[in-house]
Scaffold this active site. Structure first.
Site, PDB file in Angstrom:
ATOM      1  N   LEU A  24       0.820  -1.218   0.000  1.00 54.25           N
ATOM      2  CA  LEU A  24       0.000   0.000   0.000  1.00 54.25           C
ATOM      3  C   LEU A  24       0.852   1.265   0.000  1.00 54.25           C
ATOM      4  CD1 LEU A  24      -2.562  -1.348   2.585  1.00 54.25           C
ATOM      5  CD2 LEU A  24      -3.202  -0.491   0.320  1.00 54.25           C
ATOM      6  N   SER A  78      13.957   2.763  10.863  1.00 56.90           N
ATOM      7  CA  SER A  78      12.729   2.174  11.379  1.00 56.90           C
ATOM      8  C   SER A  78      11.837   3.329  11.840  1.00 56.90           C
ATOM      9  CB  SER A  78      13.019   1.271  12.574  1.00 56.90           C
ATOM     10  OG  SER A  78      11.800   0.961  13.221  1.00 56.90           O
ATOM     11  N   ASN A 102       2.141   4.181   7.696  1.00 56.54           N
ATOM     12  CA  ASN A 102       1.678   2.976   7.003  1.00 56.54           C
ATOM     13  C   ASN A 102       2.522   1.741   7.307  1.00 56.54           C
ATOM     14  OD1 ASN A 102       0.504   1.491   4.461  1.00 56.54           O
ATOM     15  ND2 ASN A 102       2.723   1.560   4.127  1.00 56.54           N
ATOM     16  N   SER A 154      -7.006  -1.353  11.042  1.00 56.35           N
ATOM     17  CA  SER A 154      -7.324  -2.621  10.378  1.00 56.35           C
ATOM     18  C   SER A 154      -8.632  -3.172  10.920  1.00 56.35           C
ATOM     19  CB  SER A 154      -6.202  -3.626  10.664  1.00 56.35           C
ATOM     20  OG  SER A 154      -6.623  -4.929  10.307  1.00 56.35           O
ATOM     21  N   TYR A 167      -1.472  -7.495  17.030  1.00 55.37           N
ATOM     22  CA  TYR A 167      -1.777  -6.615  15.891  1.00 55.37           C
ATOM     23  C   TYR A 167      -3.108  -5.888  16.108  1.00 55.37           C
ATOM     24  CZ  TYR A 167      -2.518  -5.538  10.869  1.00 55.37           C
ATOM     25  OH  TYR A 167      -2.734  -4.923   9.663  1.00 55.37           O
ATOM     26  N   ALA A 169      -4.565  -5.138  18.893  1.00 51.83           N
ATOM     27  CA  ALA A 169      -4.424  -4.124  19.947  1.00 51.83           C
ATOM     28  C   ALA A 169      -3.725  -2.888  19.392  1.00 51.83           C
ATOM     29  CB  ALA A 169      -3.635  -4.702  21.117  1.00 51.83           C
ATOM     30  N   ALA A 170      -2.659  -3.102  18.621  1.00 50.08           N
ATOM     31  CA  ALA A 170      -1.924  -1.968  18.057  1.00 50.08           C
ATOM     32  C   ALA A 170      -2.812  -1.181  17.100  1.00 50.08           C
ATOM     33  CB  ALA A 170      -0.675  -2.467  17.329  1.00 50.08           C
ATOM     34  N   LYS A 171      -3.577  -1.901  16.279  1.00 45.66           N
ATOM     35  CA  LYS A 171      -4.390  -1.230  15.255  1.00 45.66           C
ATOM     36  C   LYS A 171      -5.546  -0.442  15.871  1.00 45.66           C
ATOM     37  CE  LYS A 171      -2.370  -1.929  11.370  1.00 45.66           C
ATOM     38  NZ  LYS A 171      -1.482  -0.816  10.927  1.00 45.66           N
ATOM     39  N   ALA A 200      -4.311  -6.767  -1.315  1.00 44.82           N
ATOM     40  CA  ALA A 200      -3.367  -7.845  -1.599  1.00 44.82           C
ATOM     41  C   ALA A 200      -1.951  -7.321  -1.410  1.00 44.82           C
ATOM     42  CB  ALA A 200      -3.569  -8.314  -3.040  1.00 44.82           C
ATOM     43  N   ARG A 202       2.152  -8.660   0.567  1.00 45.96           N
ATOM     44  CA  ARG A 202       2.823  -9.814   1.185  1.00 45.96           C
ATOM     45  C   ARG A 202       2.236 -10.096   2.572  1.00 45.96           C
ATOM     46  NH1 ARG A 202       8.823  -7.847   3.360  1.00 45.96           N
ATOM     47  NH2 ARG A 202       7.987  -6.402   4.905  1.00 45.96           N
TER      48      ARG A 202
END
Ligand code: NAD
Length: 310
Positions: A24, A78, A102, A154, A167, A169-171, A200, A202
């Site tokens: 994305l 990072s 992102n 998400s 994931y 919780a983070a989102k 779509a 990875r």
């Protein structure tokens, strides 16, 4: 800004897109650059579970942008080092107008098997990384009285998803972060919105069914994110879900609720809670609250009612 043919433009704007070496983020970076923005293509270039690092991913996208006549520089930090990411933008282009948070990784395990390391790394990249980049960018945006910030959430956060406790919780944390950034930025024309994509990449290969995977091109979501980043978009604090050439706003709603005791002098009992539970959970008259003050406002009304004897 728009050109004589009515196309929305980003000339003079500097955009930082994190995790823009693939999926994305790459599409967001390509589209913003095509429409005139100077773009920082940030990407750590590790694996989808956050191991290793490589400059290749960001370099390839920068090359693509330059070949197409656009302006871009690579940043290999990072996102956890948010100040360095934003410094790349300021050093290369002198400002930052747009930040698309992102970058992301996955370390899917069932709750019981989630190690502290898996929890920490996923939360660090998504939540702390977005916080660090946003905090650093916000300072510049405030001085220039302009900014557009995107957080990436998400459906795994909003609805939950088996094997994605870290994931999810983070989102969902990112939704909370966006809510407050939207409030703190508003008076300086710094608007913050949330994209909830399905695409779509990875990250979703092998997770999404083939029939969906082939139709969920990341390119179809890029115009939605680009519009949210444009000066003409006045949304602030919106959550926009998008996939497959479709988009919708998502809201939280609150029911009317029920008073849990007959008068102010009486205690709340478990039995009373049980008796009115169907009213507590009745969502037939649910509505969206625009601000925390509205939530407190209802509490004051409830107290007034109780004082008046229920
Ligand atoms: P992707 O794996 O193709 O892209 C993510 C990019 O982020 C990679 O290029 C990776 O190298 C980079 N990255 C990872 N850790 C980084 C770090 N610490 N610093 C800088 N860069 C880093 O995945 P994608 O599907 O394009 O996902 C993009 C975002 O959208 C993620 O936040 C993801 O959680 C979110 N999202 C995706 C979907 C989907 O269906 N693809 C659904 C919901 C949310």
């Amino acid at each position: 800004m728009s050109s004589s043919d009515g196309k929305l433009r980003y000339d003079g704007r500097v955009a930082v897109v994190t995790g823009a070496g693939a999926g994305l983020g790459r599409e967001y970076a390509l589209l913003l650059a095509e429409r005139g923005a100077k773009v920082v293509v940030n990407d750590l270039g590790g694996t989808h579970s956050g191991e290793g690092a490589s400059q290749r991913a960001a370099d390839i996208v920068v090359e693509e942008i330059r070949k197409a006549g656009g302006e871009a520089v690579a940043d290999y930090n990072s996102v956890i080092e948010g100040a360095k990411v934003i410094e790349t933008a300021v050093n290369a282009f002198g400002r930052v107008d747009i930040l698309v948070n992102n970058a992301g990784i996955l370390r899917d395990r069932s709750l019981v098997k989630t190690s502290e390391q898996d929890w920490n790394l996923v939360n660090d990249v998504h939540l702390k990384g977005s916080f660090k980049c946003t905090q650093a960018a916000f300072a510049h945006m405030k001085k220039q009285n302009y900014g557009r910030i995107i957080m990436t959430s998400s459906n795994s956060g909003i609805y939950g998803n088996f094997g994605q406790a870290n994931y999810s919780a983070a989102k969902m944390g990112l939704v909370g972060l966006a809510n407050t950034v939207a409030i703190e930025g508003a008076r300086n024309n710094i608007l913050c919105n949330v994209i909830v994509p399905t695409a779509a990449s990875r990250m979703t290969e092998g997770i999404l069914p083939d029939i969906l995977f082939n139709e969920l091109k990341p390119k179809l979501i890029a115009p939605v994110v680009a519009y949210l980043c444009h000066e003409s978009c006045e949304d602030n604090g919106s959550y926009i879900e998008s996939a497959a050439g479709w988009a919708t706003k998502v809201h939280t709603v609150r029911g009317q609720g029920a008073v849990l005791r007959p008068t102010l002098d009486e205690p709340v009992t478990i039995e009373y809670v049980k008796d009115v539970w169907s009213k507590v959970t009745d969502m037939s008259k649910a509505k969206h609250l625009g601000a925390i003050a509205e939530a407190s406002g209802t509490l004051l009304e409830v107290l007034e009612k109780l004082k008046a004897g229920g």
